[in-house]
Design a protein around this motif. Sequence first.
Motif, PDB file in Angstrom:
ATOM      1  N   SER A  44      -1.007  10.857  17.896  1.00  0.00           N
ATOM      2  CA  SER A  44      -0.606  11.186  19.543  1.00  0.00           C
ATOM      3  C   SER A  44       0.775  11.547  19.322  1.00  0.00           C
ATOM      4  O   SER A  44       1.581  12.528  20.566  1.00  0.00           O
ATOM      5  N   GLU A  45       2.389  10.988  18.509  1.00  0.00           N
ATOM      6  CA  GLU A  45       3.196  11.673  19.514  1.00  0.00           C
ATOM      7  C   GLU A  45       3.664  13.043  18.580  1.00  0.00           C
ATOM      8  O   GLU A  45       4.486  13.731  18.917  1.00  0.00           O
ATOM      9  N   ARG A  46       2.550  13.442  16.957  1.00  0.00           N
ATOM     10  CA  ARG A  46       2.607  15.195  17.290  1.00  0.00           C
ATOM     11  C   ARG A  46       1.450  15.506  17.576  1.00  0.00           C
ATOM     12  O   ARG A  46       1.695  16.638  16.693  1.00  0.00           O
ATOM     13  N   LYS A  47       1.264  15.095  18.306  1.00  0.00           N
ATOM     14  CA  LYS A  47      -0.221  15.578  19.283  1.00  0.00           C
ATOM     15  C   LYS A  47      -1.056  16.524  17.903  1.00  0.00           C
ATOM     16  O   LYS A  47      -1.736  18.007  17.995  1.00  0.00           O
ATOM     17  N   LYS A  79      -3.294   8.613  -0.948  1.00  0.00           N
ATOM     18  CA  LYS A  79      -3.931   9.135  -0.198  1.00  0.00           C
ATOM     19  C   LYS A  79      -2.753   8.920   1.145  1.00  0.00           C
ATOM     20  O   LYS A  79      -2.599   9.867   1.383  1.00  0.00           O
ATOM     21  N   LEU A  80      -2.186   7.616   1.055  1.00  0.00           N
ATOM     22  CA  LEU A  80      -1.021   7.511   2.426  1.00  0.00           C
ATOM     23  C   LEU A  80       0.057   9.159   2.074  1.00  0.00           C
ATOM     24  O   LEU A  80       0.214   9.680   3.342  1.00  0.00           O
ATOM     25  N   ILE A  81       0.548   9.479   1.011  1.00  0.00           N
ATOM     26  CA  ILE A  81       1.508   9.856   0.636  1.00  0.00           C
ATOM     27  C   ILE A  81       1.284  11.594   1.572  1.00  0.00           C
ATOM     28  O   ILE A  81       1.454  11.934   2.381  1.00  0.00           O
ATOM     29  N   CYS A  82      -0.020  11.944   0.674  1.00  0.00           N
ATOM     30  CA  CYS A  82      -0.788  13.058   1.669  1.00  0.00           C
ATOM     31  C   CYS A  82      -1.349  13.237   3.110  1.00  0.00           C
ATOM     32  O   CYS A  82      -0.819  14.334   3.455  1.00  0.00           O
ATOM     33  N   LEU A  83      -1.545  11.843   3.435  1.00  0.00           N
ATOM     34  CA  LEU A  83      -1.725  12.253   4.780  1.00  0.00           C
ATOM     35  C   LEU A  83      -0.848  11.524   5.909  1.00  0.00           C
ATOM     36  O   LEU A  83      -0.276  12.666   6.416  1.00  0.00           O
ATOM     37  N   SER A  84       0.712  11.442   4.949  1.00  0.00           N
ATOM     38  CA  SER A  84       1.894  11.972   5.555  1.00  0.00           C
ATOM     39  C   SER A  84       2.456  13.535   5.408  1.00  0.00           C
ATOM     40  O   SER A  84       2.863  13.301   6.163  1.00  0.00           O
ATOM     41  N   ILE A  85       1.701  14.461   4.444  1.00  0.00           N
ATOM     42  CA  ILE A  85       2.337  15.605   4.251  1.00  0.00           C
ATOM     43  C   ILE A  85       1.629  16.219   5.134  1.00  0.00           C
ATOM     44  O   ILE A  85       2.294  17.349   6.224  1.00  0.00           O
ATOM     45  N   GLY A  86       0.398  15.742   5.051  1.00  0.00           N
ATOM     46  CA  GLY A  86      -0.343  16.449   6.385  1.00  0.00           C
ATOM     47  C   GLY A  86      -0.082  16.132   7.808  1.00  0.00           C
ATOM     48  O   GLY A  86      -0.465  16.591   8.737  1.00  0.00           O
ATOM     49  N   MET A  87       0.872  15.189   7.754  1.00  0.00           N
ATOM     50  CA  MET A  87       0.592  14.707   9.785  1.00  0.00           C
ATOM     51  C   MET A  87       2.815  15.820   9.325  1.00  0.00           C
ATOM     52  O   MET A  87       2.679  15.811  10.619  1.00  0.00           O
ATOM     53  N   GLY A  88       3.084  15.754   8.538  1.00  0.00           N
ATOM     54  CA  GLY A  88       4.349  16.217   8.605  1.00  0.00           C
ATOM     55  C   GLY A  88       5.446  15.751   8.374  1.00  0.00           C
ATOM     56  O   GLY A  88       6.698  15.361   8.999  1.00  0.00           O
ATOM     57  N   LEU A  89       5.014  14.536   8.441  1.00  0.00           N
ATOM     58  CA  LEU A  89       6.291  13.700   8.101  1.00  0.00           C
ATOM     59  C   LEU A  89       6.729  14.043   7.034  1.00  0.00           C
ATOM     60  O   LEU A  89       7.109  14.221   6.193  1.00  0.00           O
TER      61      LEU A  89
END
Length: 142
Positions: A44-47, A79-89
């Motif tokens: 949500s924060e990153r739209k 998986k969490l690392i991949c999702l984080s990369i996908g979110m641009g964290l």
Amino acid sequence: MQRKSTTELLKELENFSSFEEYRKANKDSLINKTLSEYLCDLLSERKLTKAEVIRKAEAGESYSYQLFSGVKCTPKRDKLICLSIGMGLTVNETNGVLKLAGLLPLYPRAKRDSIIIMNMNAHKSVIEINEALFEENEETLN
């Protein structure tokens, strides 16, 4: 109010005689959410949409949607690392997600993790990070 750093919170823990006092004094700095709630807040924060993050994360749809919905109780670190990369964290934000899930954060003394960190800092995709890991004979992100 600005959130306190983890280091600041650790120092404060030494000075409180009860958790209740500590909690009251630091309510704005504590995370009172489940992993899935926190992931959804980040979206949500990153739209961003779940679908675009999952696509960028090169992650399995079913598994990822289960993480976002809270069905998966014990998520896999990669998986969490991949999702984080996908979110641009950032690396720090990724470490926060990993810690919230009860998993080890990315550790720069570990060869594999240092490759991931270096490539995340360069804003590389999951595919590019996997190529870098493969070139160094390290296990790719699953």
